[in-house]
Design an enzyme around this catalytic site. Structure first.
Site, short mmCIF file in Angstrom:
data_model
loop_
_atom_site.label_atom_id
_atom_site.label_comp_id
_atom_site.label_asym_id
_atom_site.label_seq_id
_atom_site.Cartn_x
_atom_site.Cartn_y
_atom_site.Cartn_z
N HIS A 186 0.88 -1.31 0.08
CA HIS A 186 0.00 -0.02 -0.02
C HIS A 186 0.84 1.13 -0.08
O HIS A 186 0.64 2.28 -0.96
CB HIS A 186 -0.84 0.14 1.37
CG HIS A 186 -1.88 1.00 1.35
ND1 HIS A 186 -3.02 1.29 0.35
CD2 HIS A 186 -1.88 2.11 1.93
CE1 HIS A 186 -3.95 1.81 0.76
NE2 HIS A 186 -3.17 2.71 1.72
N TYR A 479 -4.07 -0.25 -7.97
CA TYR A 479 -5.13 -1.04 -8.51
C TYR A 479 -4.78 -1.81 -9.41
O TYR A 479 -5.15 -1.78 -10.89
CB TYR A 479 -6.57 0.07 -8.96
CG TYR A 479 -7.23 0.50 -7.89
CD1 TYR A 479 -6.96 0.20 -6.56
CD2 TYR A 479 -8.22 1.53 -7.98
CE1 TYR A 479 -7.58 0.63 -5.42
CE2 TYR A 479 -8.89 1.92 -7.08
CZ TYR A 479 -8.85 1.49 -5.64
OH TYR A 479 -9.23 2.17 -4.70
C1 LIG Z 1 -10.21 -5.06 -0.24
C2 LIG Z 1 -9.23 -4.21 -0.74
C3 LIG Z 1 -9.16 -2.73 -0.36
C4 LIG Z 1 -8.39 -2.15 -1.07
N1 LIG Z 1 -8.62 -0.40 -0.69
C5 LIG Z 1 -7.64 0.51 -1.23
C6 LIG Z 1 -7.84 1.78 -0.70
O1 LIG Z 1 -8.76 2.09 0.25
N2 LIG Z 1 -6.56 2.81 -0.82
C7 LIG Z 1 -5.71 2.07 -1.58
O2 LIG Z 1 -4.87 3.29 -2.17
N3 LIG Z 1 -5.68 0.90 -2.36
C8 LIG Z 1 -6.37 0.08 -1.95
N4 LIG Z 1 -6.46 -1.19 -2.24
C9 LIG Z 1 -5.27 -1.66 -3.01
C10 LIG Z 1 -4.04 -1.83 -2.20
O3 LIG Z 1 -3.37 -0.58 -1.88
C11 LIG Z 1 -2.77 -2.70 -2.99
O4 LIG Z 1 -3.37 -3.85 -3.30
C12 LIG Z 1 -1.48 -2.87 -2.05
O5 LIG Z 1 -0.67 -3.06 -3.06
C13 LIG Z 1 -1.79 -4.07 -1.11
O6 LIG Z 1 -0.65 -4.04 -0.35
P1 LIG Z 1 -0.19 -5.56 0.29
O7 LIG Z 1 1.11 -5.33 1.10
O8 LIG Z 1 -1.60 -6.00 1.02
O9 LIG Z 1 -0.22 -6.32 -1.10
P2 LIG Z 1 0.77 -7.43 -1.51
O10 LIG Z 1 0.04 -8.42 -2.42
O11 LIG Z 1 1.58 -8.05 -0.47
O12 LIG Z 1 1.79 -6.67 -2.38
C14 LIG Z 1 1.46 -5.87 -3.53
C15 LIG Z 1 2.70 -5.50 -4.22
O13 LIG Z 1 3.59 -4.83 -3.45
C16 LIG Z 1 4.83 -5.49 -3.54
N5 LIG Z 1 5.42 -5.69 -1.78
C17 LIG Z 1 4.50 -6.01 -0.95
N6 LIG Z 1 5.19 -5.85 0.13
C18 LIG Z 1 6.49 -5.42 -0.10
C19 LIG Z 1 7.67 -5.21 0.66
N7 LIG Z 1 7.88 -5.30 1.81
N8 LIG Z 1 8.79 -4.68 -0.14
C20 LIG Z 1 8.63 -4.48 -1.52
N9 LIG Z 1 7.68 -4.90 -2.33
C21 LIG Z 1 6.48 -5.23 -1.64
C22 LIG Z 1 4.33 -7.02 -3.81
O14 LIG Z 1 5.48 -7.78 -4.34
C23 LIG Z 1 3.24 -6.68 -4.87
O15 LIG Z 1 3.90 -6.23 -5.94
C24 LIG Z 1 -7.30 -2.32 -1.89
C25 LIG Z 1 -6.98 -3.62 -2.01
C26 LIG Z 1 -7.95 -4.59 -1.73
C27 LIG Z 1 -7.72 -6.18 -2.02
#
Ligand SMILES: Cc1cc2nc3c(=O)[nH]c(=O)nc-3n(C[C@H](O)[C@H](O)[C@H](O)COP(=O)(O)OP(=O)(O)OC[C@H]3O[C@@H](n4cnc5c(N)ncnc54)[C@H](O)[C@@H]3O)c2cc1C
Ligand SMILES: *[C@@H]1O[C@H](CO)[C@@H](O)[C@H](O)[C@H]1NC(C)=O
Ligand SMILES: *[C@@H]1O[C@H](CO)[C@@H](O)[C@H](O)[C@H]1NC(C)=O
Ligand SMILES: *[C@@H]1O[C@H](CO)[C@@H](O)[C@H](O)[C@H]1NC(C)=O
Length: 539
Positions: A186, A479
């Site tokens: 995020h 997204y």
């Molecule tokens: C239900 C839902 C609601 C959402 N609501 C919002 C919202 O309100 N606002 C908004 O802006 N976005 C929203 N999103 C989108 C969200 O911000 C992105 O999907 C975000 O990338 C998720 O982060 P994560 O760590 O959970 O995902 P992951 O699937 O773990 O990672 C996403 C990406 O980031 C990379 N990554 C993760 N961790 C690291 C790390 N430590 N170092 C380097 N790279 C890394 C991964 O390799 C991948 O490419 C939503 C998504 C969902 C599913």
């Protein structure tokens, strides 16, 4: 085994390490052993303990660890390619060792924090790969005195909000509405929520970061330099290294805030409401966020008829009386009355926005599994000129015909107009009225269902072409949408990367490529939509 062809270098290592072994090609077990040996030799503190952080496919816990943070059922089919190993580090040093060892044995490394990637990019791949799962890094250390928090990458947004609230009732952080989203993805990809108009994006409040680079070094803001620090505030972390933590500046929030939701269907003049919303939502008081959700539903007025329901969901960083007065003047078609407003503590508004309307308390924000996994697909667009009433009528007709796809309008303006478009890699600032999120979700299993729903969302996105940004047709990186472009040629991907890179990052793509080429010239940290290095002739 098929892996022997793609991993000649690995075969050599395996042969060296297993001279007494009669194997001539690496099996999954030998990859496990090779990797463990490498981890041990690169771990300074208690090297024996690394055997507790590596899950091979044969391990009885492998599937549950893999699934724990796989948040889209679209990627849990048995046919989905699975990682050879899942590594779940407990220390920074183990993260360093994981990077070094994945690189030395030549396997792709996917990094996962909260697993909310809409295309599963953090936990699936088309080539043999390892998952580096950051879920053990969940600390959020809040320093109210200095108004900062150090947030580890594996923390969830719910944990962030809760830990801040524990220490202060008048501080918050501007980030997403879904509490189970992970910080690693995020914050590295931008991050917006219902305080976007007052405070901008999450990345606008990042003041330091800790990252493990391709050489296994731990870098902070000072040692990584301005360029890399810029890149990991919106350009995605996964192209540059492993984010360990972000240090963020907290923002002030009032003790009490106001929320409401008002629904109107076409029979209740929803179209006029939406037209007026466009004039208000991106321009009103920046303490006010008015999200608009548009869904095809059955009509309550005419049996068997379909209609569109427009739902206005609001957060106001102030009191109900002031809000009713403001919207009475600016947005009369909404008909907001004080009885429809709910005044509550800021932290309760977080729970309200999370749709935890099952009686959940604030403690639910700490629950990482408060999420019902389903299949879904998202797409995004930016609107820069208001859509006409006729335009909306045309859009409703198509949405009703398709039947399953919803759209959400996220208003911009306020702080978003003040931050220059090159201050961070996230370029969609002044000039954008609102972002559209296209949503389709389903529970039904089966390839035919999936095909139909994916087709619906693509049809609607295509249908919206006249109304949205062009040259490039912009999209929001967080997204994730693989339809807009994908690396089809493995690591030599500059031309591919340009296609999606310009849509996500517009003019900032160029600087991202420059940073990427400097920090990871061999492109170890690559994925379906990573930032490419310069094409070789230019390098
Ligand atoms: C239900 C839902 C609601 C959402 N609501 C919002 C919202 O309100 N606002 C908004 O802006 N976005 C929203 N999103 C989108 C969200 O911000 C992105 O999907 C975000 O990338 C998720 O982060 P994560 O760590 O959970 O995902 P992951 O699937 O773990 O990672 C996403 C990406 O980031 C990379 N990554 C993760 N961790 C690291 C790390 N430590 N170092 C380097 N790279 C890394 C991964 O390799 C991948 O490419 C939503 C998504 C969902 C599913
Ligand atoms: C599974 O992997 C974990 C983590 O490495 C380890 O602690 C556990 O002993 C393994 N279990 C089996 C049955 O191999
Ligand atoms: C917030 O609301 C509570 C409960 O209604 C009230 O007691 C308190 O005084 C309010 N705080 C402020 C700063 O208005
Ligand atoms: C919808 O608008 C029409 C024309 O302005 C008006 O006559 C009607 O009362 C409105 N209906 C509702 C439910 O507000």
């Amino acid at each position: 085994m098929e892996k022997s062809n793609s991993l000649p270098f690995l075969s050599v290592i395996v042969l060296l390490l297993h001279v007494s072994n009669s194997l001539t090609t690496p099996t999954r077990e030998s990859i496990h052993d090779t990797f463990l040996h490498c981890l041990q030799s690169h771990t300074t503190n208690q090297p024996d303990h690394v055997s507790n952080i590596v899950y091979a496919q044969t391990n009885t816990s492998y599937t549950s660890v893999l699934r724990a943070f796989a948040r889209n059922a679209r990627f849990s089919a048995p046919s989905t390619q699975k990682p050879l190993l899942i590594v779940t580090p407990l220390s920074e040093n183990q993260v360093q060792a994981t990077v070094v060892c994945a690189k030395s044995i030549g396997l792709q490394l996917k990094i996962r924090s909260g697993g909310h990637d809409f295309e599963g990019v953090s936990y699936i791949s088309q080539v043999p790969f390892i998952i580096l799962d950051m879920f053990n890094f969940q600390d959020v250390t809040v320093d109210v005195q200095n108004e900062i928090a150090v947030i580890q990458a594996g923390a969830s947004l719910g944990q962030v909000y809760y830990r801040i609230w524990e220490k202060s009732k008048v501080h918050g952080f501007p980030a997403g509405a879904c509490p189970t989203v992970g910080v690693g993805g995020h914050l590295s990809g931008g991050g917006y929520g219902n305080m976007i108009r007052k405070y901008g994006l999450s990345v606008d409040h990042v003041v330091d970061a800790k990252i493990v680079d391709v050489k296994g070094r731990i870098l902070d803001k000072e040692s990584m330099g301005e360029d890399l620090f810029w890149a990991i505030r919106g350009g995605g972390g996964a192209s540059f290294g492993v984010i360990l933590s972000y240090t963020v500046k907290l923002v002030p929030v009032p003790e009490n805030v106001t929320v409401f939701q008002i629904d109107k269907t076409l029979e209740e003049n929803a179209t006029d409401l939406v037209v007026q919303w466009q004039k208000v939502a991106p321009h009103t008081d920046d303490r006010l966020y008015l999200r608009l959700v548009l869904q095809p539903v059955s009509s309550n007025f005419v049996k068997g008829k379909k209609t569109i329901r427009a739902s206005v969901e609001a957060l106001f960083l102030g009191e109900a009386d002031e809000l009713v007065k403001l919207l009475g003047q600016e947005f009369p078609l909404l008909g907001l009355k004080k009885e429809l407003c709910h005044e509550m503590r800021w932290i309760d508004s977080v729970v309200w926005w999370a749709n935890y309307n099952d009686g959940s308390s604030v403690n639910a924000l700490l629950d990482r599994n408060h999420y019902s996994v389903h299949s879904n697909k998202r797409k995004s667009d930016y609107v820069q000129t208001p859509i006409s009433k006729d335009g909306f009528t045309w859009i409703w007709k198509k949405m009703i015909e398709l039947g399953k796809v919803s759209i959400v309008f996220n208003p911009y303006g306020g702080k978003m107009n003040e931050v220059p478009s090159d201050a961070t890699p996230f370029p969609h600032r002044a000039g954008n009225l609102y972002k559209i999120q296209y949503t389709v979700s389903w529970q039904e299993p089966g390839a035919a269902v999936e095909k139909s729903f994916l087709s619906q969302i693509r049809v609607l996105h295509n249908y919206m072409t006249p109304f949205v940004s062009k040259n490039p047709r912009s999209a929001y990186f967080n997204y994730r949408d693989l339809d807009i472009g994908i690396n089809s040629h493995g690591k030599d991907n500059f031309e591919d990367g340009k296609v999606y890179g310009i849509k996500y990052f517009n003019k900032n793509f160029e600087r991202l490529v420059k940073v990427k080429s400097a920090i990871d010239p061999e492109n170890f940290f690559w994925n379906e939509q990573s930032i490419p290095t310069y094409p070789r002739s230019n390098a």
